[in-house]
Design a protein around this motif. Structure first.
Motif, mmCIF file in Angstrom:
data_model
loop_
_atom_site.group_PDB
_atom_site.id
_atom_site.type_symbol
_atom_site.label_atom_id
_atom_site.label_comp_id
_atom_site.label_asym_id
_atom_site.label_seq_id
_atom_site.Cartn_x
_atom_site.Cartn_y
_atom_site.Cartn_z
ATOM 1 N N MET A 1 58.653 2.420 143.788
ATOM 2 C CA MET A 1 58.878 3.735 143.235
ATOM 3 C C MET A 1 57.528 4.282 142.774
ATOM 4 S SD MET A 1 61.097 4.811 139.855
ATOM 5 C CE MET A 1 62.413 3.759 140.331
ATOM 6 N N GLU A 2 57.238 5.470 143.178
ATOM 7 C CA GLU A 2 55.971 6.063 142.758
ATOM 8 C C GLU A 2 56.233 7.372 142.017
ATOM 9 O OE1 GLU A 2 54.115 8.523 146.375
ATOM 10 O OE2 GLU A 2 54.341 6.373 146.769
ATOM 11 N N PHE A 3 55.362 7.655 141.090
ATOM 12 C CA PHE A 3 55.466 8.859 140.273
ATOM 13 C C PHE A 3 54.730 9.992 140.971
ATOM 14 C CE2 PHE A 3 53.797 11.626 136.928
ATOM 15 C CZ PHE A 3 54.974 11.958 136.303
ATOM 16 N N TYR A 4 55.346 11.151 141.007
ATOM 17 C CA TYR A 4 54.662 12.296 141.589
ATOM 18 C C TYR A 4 54.991 13.551 140.801
ATOM 19 C CZ TYR A 4 58.749 14.512 143.746
ATOM 20 O OH TYR A 4 59.922 15.165 143.965
ATOM 21 N N ILE A 5 54.110 14.517 140.909
ATOM 22 C CA ILE A 5 54.330 15.826 140.296
ATOM 23 C C ILE A 5 54.780 16.763 141.410
ATOM 24 C CG2 ILE A 5 53.248 17.759 139.105
ATOM 25 C CD1 ILE A 5 51.371 15.717 137.788
ATOM 26 N N PRO A 6 55.954 17.371 141.270
ATOM 27 C CA PRO A 6 56.490 18.204 142.349
ATOM 28 C C PRO A 6 55.624 19.424 142.636
ATOM 29 C CG PRO A 6 58.058 18.003 140.516
ATOM 30 C CD PRO A 6 56.826 17.293 140.126
ATOM 31 N N THR A 7 55.648 19.845 143.881
ATOM 32 C CA THR A 7 54.898 21.039 144.285
ATOM 33 C C THR A 7 55.805 22.241 144.496
ATOM 34 O OG1 THR A 7 55.027 20.318 146.590
ATOM 35 C CG2 THR A 7 53.061 19.697 145.350
ATOM 36 N N GLU A 8 57.086 22.018 144.735
ATOM 37 C CA GLU A 8 58.042 23.120 144.881
ATOM 38 C C GLU A 8 58.270 23.746 143.502
ATOM 39 O OE1 GLU A 8 62.777 23.577 145.568
ATOM 40 O OE2 GLU A 8 61.780 21.899 146.551
ATOM 41 N N THR A 9 58.280 25.069 143.440
ATOM 42 C CA THR A 9 58.342 25.780 142.156
ATOM 43 C C THR A 9 59.569 25.412 141.333
ATOM 44 O OG1 THR A 9 57.143 27.643 143.114
ATOM 45 C CG2 THR A 9 58.347 28.055 141.074
ATOM 46 N N GLY A 10 60.739 25.439 141.927
ATOM 47 C CA GLY A 10 61.952 25.138 141.175
ATOM 48 C C GLY A 10 61.953 23.729 140.618
ATOM 49 N N GLU A 11 61.572 22.769 141.440
ATOM 50 C CA GLU A 11 61.531 21.389 140.975
ATOM 51 C C GLU A 11 60.441 21.196 139.927
ATOM 52 O OE1 GLU A 11 61.497 16.819 142.671
ATOM 53 O OE2 GLU A 11 60.984 18.450 144.030
ATOM 54 N N PHE A 12 59.333 21.896 140.081
ATOM 55 C CA PHE A 12 58.267 21.795 139.080
ATOM 56 C C PHE A 12 58.727 22.336 137.728
ATOM 57 C CE2 PHE A 12 54.480 23.426 136.880
ATOM 58 C CZ PHE A 12 53.780 22.235 136.757
ATOM 59 N N LEU A 13 59.494 23.420 137.726
ATOM 60 C CA LEU A 13 60.015 23.961 136.463
ATOM 61 C C LEU A 13 61.001 22.984 135.817
ATOM 62 C CD1 LEU A 13 60.475 27.703 137.439
ATOM 63 C CD2 LEU A 13 58.697 26.697 135.994
ATOM 64 N N ALA A 14 61.850 22.355 136.634
ATOM 65 C CA ALA A 14 62.762 21.339 136.104
ATOM 66 C C ALA A 14 61.975 20.142 135.577
ATOM 67 C CB ALA A 14 63.744 20.901 137.190
ATOM 68 N N PHE A 15 60.920 19.770 136.279
ATOM 69 C CA PHE A 15 60.030 18.689 135.861
ATOM 70 C C PHE A 15 59.401 19.026 134.507
ATOM 71 C CE2 PHE A 15 55.729 16.923 135.743
ATOM 72 C CZ PHE A 15 55.916 15.595 136.098
ATOM 73 N N CYS A 16 58.948 20.270 134.343
ATOM 74 C CA CYS A 16 58.348 20.696 133.070
ATOM 75 C C CYS A 16 59.367 20.636 131.941
ATOM 76 C CB CYS A 16 57.776 22.104 133.195
ATOM 77 S SG CYS A 16 56.290 22.186 134.211
ATOM 78 N N ALA A 17 60.613 21.009 132.220
ATOM 79 C CA ALA A 17 61.661 20.921 131.202
ATOM 80 C C ALA A 17 61.894 19.462 130.809
ATOM 81 C CB ALA A 17 62.953 21.551 131.712
ATOM 82 N N ALA A 18 61.827 18.557 131.775
ATOM 83 C CA ALA A 18 61.979 17.131 131.473
ATOM 84 C C ALA A 18 60.809 16.625 130.634
ATOM 85 C CB ALA A 18 62.109 16.328 132.763
ATOM 86 N N VAL A 19 59.606 17.100 130.918
ATOM 87 C CA VAL A 19 58.436 16.704 130.123
ATOM 88 C C VAL A 19 58.591 17.181 128.682
ATOM 89 C CG1 VAL A 19 55.958 17.097 129.799
ATOM 90 C CG2 VAL A 19 56.842 16.559 132.066
ATOM 91 N N VAL A 20 59.006 18.431 128.490
ATOM 92 C CA VAL A 20 59.199 18.970 127.141
ATOM 93 C C VAL A 20 60.303 18.192 126.420
ATOM 94 C CG1 VAL A 20 59.932 21.002 125.828
ATOM 95 C CG2 VAL A 20 58.291 21.243 127.690
ATOM 96 N N THR A 21 61.375 17.863 127.137
ATOM 97 C CA THR A 21 62.450 17.062 126.556
ATOM 98 C C THR A 21 61.917 15.715 126.098
ATOM 99 O OG1 THR A 21 64.074 18.142 127.972
ATOM 100 C CG2 THR A 21 64.719 16.043 126.991
ATOM 101 N N GLY A 22 61.087 15.102 126.907
ATOM 102 C CA GLY A 22 60.489 13.827 126.532
ATOM 103 C C GLY A 22 59.601 13.936 125.313
ATOM 104 N N LEU A 23 58.818 14.996 125.233
ATOM 105 C CA LEU A 23 57.954 15.191 124.066
ATOM 106 C C LEU A 23 58.780 15.410 122.798
ATOM 107 C CD1 LEU A 23 55.164 17.426 125.639
ATOM 108 C CD2 LEU A 23 55.026 15.005 125.012
ATOM 109 N N ILE A 24 59.852 16.178 122.913
ATOM 110 C CA ILE A 24 60.751 16.371 121.769
ATOM 111 C C ILE A 24 61.348 15.027 121.351
ATOM 112 C CG2 ILE A 24 62.959 17.385 121.052
ATOM 113 C CD1 ILE A 24 62.228 19.812 122.839
#
Length: 127
Positions: A1-24
């Motif tokens: 399993m490898e970690f990646y940062i999405p390049t598609e806009t919609g998935e990147f926005l969902a990814f950012c929401a997950a990052v903010v959730t993790g920080l919270i």
């Protein structure tokens, strides 16, 4: 399993929401006293069980976001979005029934709505 940062806009926005959730979540896990104060509770009001609840809730948020970031599946993003959507609904119910309408609560509602909309928008194909 490898970690990646999405390049598609919609998935990147969902990814950012997950990052903010993790920080919270990490904030609640490692700084429960500050999290309680930001929620409008005083430290002396919180029992050890209350502090434990804040830490465990923070751990839940952090764990869910870590899984979302590592698995990068739309159904996990949907879980984050659904959770924040119901949290926002609960805040709206509190506005109506508890008289808790304030600028601070309105701001938190806006954050919850955004954190719900981004992953749900991606999961359902809107963005």
């Amino acid at each position: 399993m490898e970690f990646y940062i999405p390049t598609e806009t919609g998935e990147f926005l969902a990814f950012c929401a997950a990052v903010v959730t993790g920080l919270i979540g990490l904030f609640g896990l490692f700084a429960p006293g500050t999290a309680l104060r930001l929620a409008g509770l005083q430290r002396q009001d919180a029992s050890r069980e209350g502090t434990a609840f804040v830490r465990s809730a923070g751990g839940f948020y952090a764990g869910l976001s870590i899984v979302a970031l590592m698995m990068a599946q739309s159904w996990i993003y949907m879980a984050i979005g659904g959770g924040f959507a119901l949290a926002a609904f609960g805040r709206i119910v509190s506005f109506a029934s508890d008289g808790s309408f304030s600028l601070k609560n309105l701001l938190v509602l806006a954050v919850q709505a955004v954190l719900a909309a981004l992953p749900l928008g991606y999961a359902f194909g809107f963005i």
